[in-house]
Scaffold this motif. Structure first.
Motif, PDB file in Angstrom:
ATOM      1  N   GLN A   6       0.811  -1.212   0.000  1.00  0.00           N
ATOM      2  CA  GLN A   6       0.000   0.000   0.000  1.00  0.00           C
ATOM      3  C   GLN A   6       0.848   1.268   0.000  1.00  0.00           C
ATOM      4  O   GLN A   6       0.527   2.224  -0.701  1.00  0.00           O
ATOM      5  CB  GLN A   6      -0.941   0.001   1.202  1.00  0.00           C
ATOM      6  CG  GLN A   6      -1.898   1.179   1.213  1.00  0.00           C
ATOM      7  CD  GLN A   6      -2.907   1.091   2.338  1.00  0.00           C
ATOM      8  OE1 GLN A   6      -2.856   0.182   3.167  1.00  0.00           O
ATOM      9  NE2 GLN A   6      -3.827   2.024   2.371  1.00  0.00           N
ATOM     10  N   CYS A   7       1.941   1.280   0.736  1.00  0.00           N
ATOM     11  CA  CYS A   7       2.743   2.508   0.831  1.00  0.00           C
ATOM     12  C   CYS A   7       3.769   2.641  -0.292  1.00  0.00           C
ATOM     13  O   CYS A   7       4.370   3.701  -0.457  1.00  0.00           O
ATOM     14  CB  CYS A   7       3.429   2.600   2.189  1.00  0.00           C
ATOM     15  SG  CYS A   7       4.812   1.465   2.471  1.00  0.00           S
ATOM     16  N   GLY A   8       3.989   1.584  -1.071  1.00  0.00           N
ATOM     17  CA  GLY A   8       4.921   1.645  -2.189  1.00  0.00           C
ATOM     18  C   GLY A   8       6.352   1.270  -1.861  1.00  0.00           C
ATOM     19  O   GLY A   8       7.219   1.258  -2.742  1.00  0.00           O
ATOM     20  N   ARG A  65       5.497 -15.723   5.624  1.00  0.00           N
ATOM     21  CA  ARG A  65       4.701 -14.782   4.850  1.00  0.00           C
ATOM     22  C   ARG A  65       5.495 -13.514   4.626  1.00  0.00           C
ATOM     23  O   ARG A  65       6.089 -12.974   5.561  1.00  0.00           O
ATOM     24  CB  ARG A  65       3.407 -14.437   5.585  1.00  0.00           C
ATOM     25  CG  ARG A  65       2.482 -15.636   5.660  1.00  0.00           C
ATOM     26  CD  ARG A  65       1.303 -15.381   6.577  1.00  0.00           C
ATOM     27  NE  ARG A  65       0.544 -16.608   6.710  1.00  0.00           N
ATOM     28  CZ  ARG A  65      -0.423 -16.985   5.871  1.00  0.00           C
ATOM     29  NH1 ARG A  65      -0.770 -16.226   4.874  1.00  0.00           N
ATOM     30  NH2 ARG A  65      -1.045 -18.134   6.053  1.00  0.00           N
ATOM     31  N   GLY A  66       5.480 -13.062   3.372  1.00  0.00           N
ATOM     32  CA  GLY A  66       6.095 -11.788   3.039  1.00  0.00           C
ATOM     33  C   GLY A  66       5.090 -10.677   3.263  1.00  0.00           C
ATOM     34  O   GLY A  66       3.903 -10.827   2.970  1.00  0.00           O
ATOM     35  N   PHE A  67       5.583  -9.545   3.789  1.00  0.00           N
ATOM     36  CA  PHE A  67       4.711  -8.407   4.081  1.00  0.00           C
ATOM     37  C   PHE A  67       5.563  -7.140   4.108  1.00  0.00           C
ATOM     38  O   PHE A  67       6.794  -7.198   4.073  1.00  0.00           O
ATOM     39  CB  PHE A  67       3.994  -8.601   5.417  1.00  0.00           C
ATOM     40  CG  PHE A  67       4.916  -8.509   6.610  1.00  0.00           C
ATOM     41  CD1 PHE A  67       5.003  -7.356   7.371  1.00  0.00           C
ATOM     42  CD2 PHE A  67       5.732  -9.589   6.962  1.00  0.00           C
ATOM     43  CE1 PHE A  67       5.872  -7.273   8.450  1.00  0.00           C
ATOM     44  CE2 PHE A  67       6.606  -9.517   8.033  1.00  0.00           C
ATOM     45  CZ  PHE A  67       6.670  -8.349   8.786  1.00  0.00           C
ATOM     46  N   CYS A  68       4.915  -5.995   4.165  1.00  0.00           N
ATOM     47  CA  CYS A  68       5.629  -4.731   4.331  1.00  0.00           C
ATOM     48  C   CYS A  68       5.539  -4.327   5.791  1.00  0.00           C
ATOM     49  O   CYS A  68       4.437  -4.166   6.325  1.00  0.00           O
ATOM     50  CB  CYS A  68       5.021  -3.643   3.444  1.00  0.00           C
ATOM     51  SG  CYS A  68       5.781  -2.020   3.723  1.00  0.00           S
ATOM     52  N   SER A  69       6.682  -4.141   6.429  1.00  0.00           N
ATOM     53  CA  SER A  69       6.673  -3.765   7.842  1.00  0.00           C
ATOM     54  C   SER A  69       6.298  -2.306   8.049  1.00  0.00           C
ATOM     55  O   SER A  69       5.971  -1.906   9.164  1.00  0.00           O
ATOM     56  CB  SER A  69       8.027  -4.063   8.486  1.00  0.00           C
ATOM     57  OG  SER A  69       9.039  -3.281   7.873  1.00  0.00           O
ATOM     58  N   ALA A  70       6.302  -1.514   6.983  1.00  0.00           N
ATOM     59  CA  ALA A  70       5.921  -0.105   7.116  1.00  0.00           C
ATOM     60  C   ALA A  70       4.403   0.076   7.109  1.00  0.00           C
ATOM     61  O   ALA A  70       3.854   0.815   7.927  1.00  0.00           O
ATOM     62  CB  ALA A  70       6.556   0.726   6.006  1.00  0.00           C
TER      63      ALA A  70
END
Length: 144
Positions: A6-8, A65-70
């Motif tokens: 979502q944040c890019g 699971r891959g994810f965005c920590s931001a």
């Protein structure tokens, strides 16, 4: 195809050879997403290139699971060993609308009332003054 969080911060490019996708209803996916199911596109790891690798969380003894920590966007489901494939979340693609579900996984834990909701009333964002007005005030337009 391209996609990301979502944040890019996390972006990817994927070679996609079909429109096939699936819905996973397992309890692990329900807990990882906070939803009743998640839409995935299975693909070969070799057909995926990350501009920046996602953060990863070992969600069980057999997978991570891959994810965005931001921003928290879920991106992948990956077995720890023995597979040259991984699953990308359909919602993380920039153009997710081409994908069509071809099967369900883990129906033993699905929430049956959530499978077919076509008969429920629907409200568009532009028809909800509270949401619409907040978007217009914040960014001058409705979201894409």
């Amino acid at each position: 195809m391209t996609g990301g969080c979502q944040c890019g911060r996390i972006r990817y490019r994927a070679e996609v050879d079909s429109d096939d996708a699936y819905l996973c209803h397992c309890r692990m996916c329900q807990r990882a997403t906070g939803g009743v199911s998640i839409a995935f596109r299975s693909m070969k790891r070799a057909d995926l290139q990350w501009d920046r690798e996602p953060d990863r969380y070992r969600s069980s003894p057999i997978a991570e699971r891959g994810f965005c920590s931001a921003c928290g966007t879920p991106l992948t489901f990956e077995f720890l060993e023995g597979s040259d494939h991984l699953d990308l979340t359909v919602g993380s693609f920039d153009a997710p609308y081409r994908f069509k579900p071809t099967h369900h996984f883990s129906p033993e834990t699905w929430h049956e009332d959530w499978l077919d909701t076509r008969g429920l009333p629907a409200t568009r964002v532009d028809e909800n003054p509270s949401t619409r007005d907040r978007w217009i005030k914040a960014v001058g337009k409705l979201p894409d």
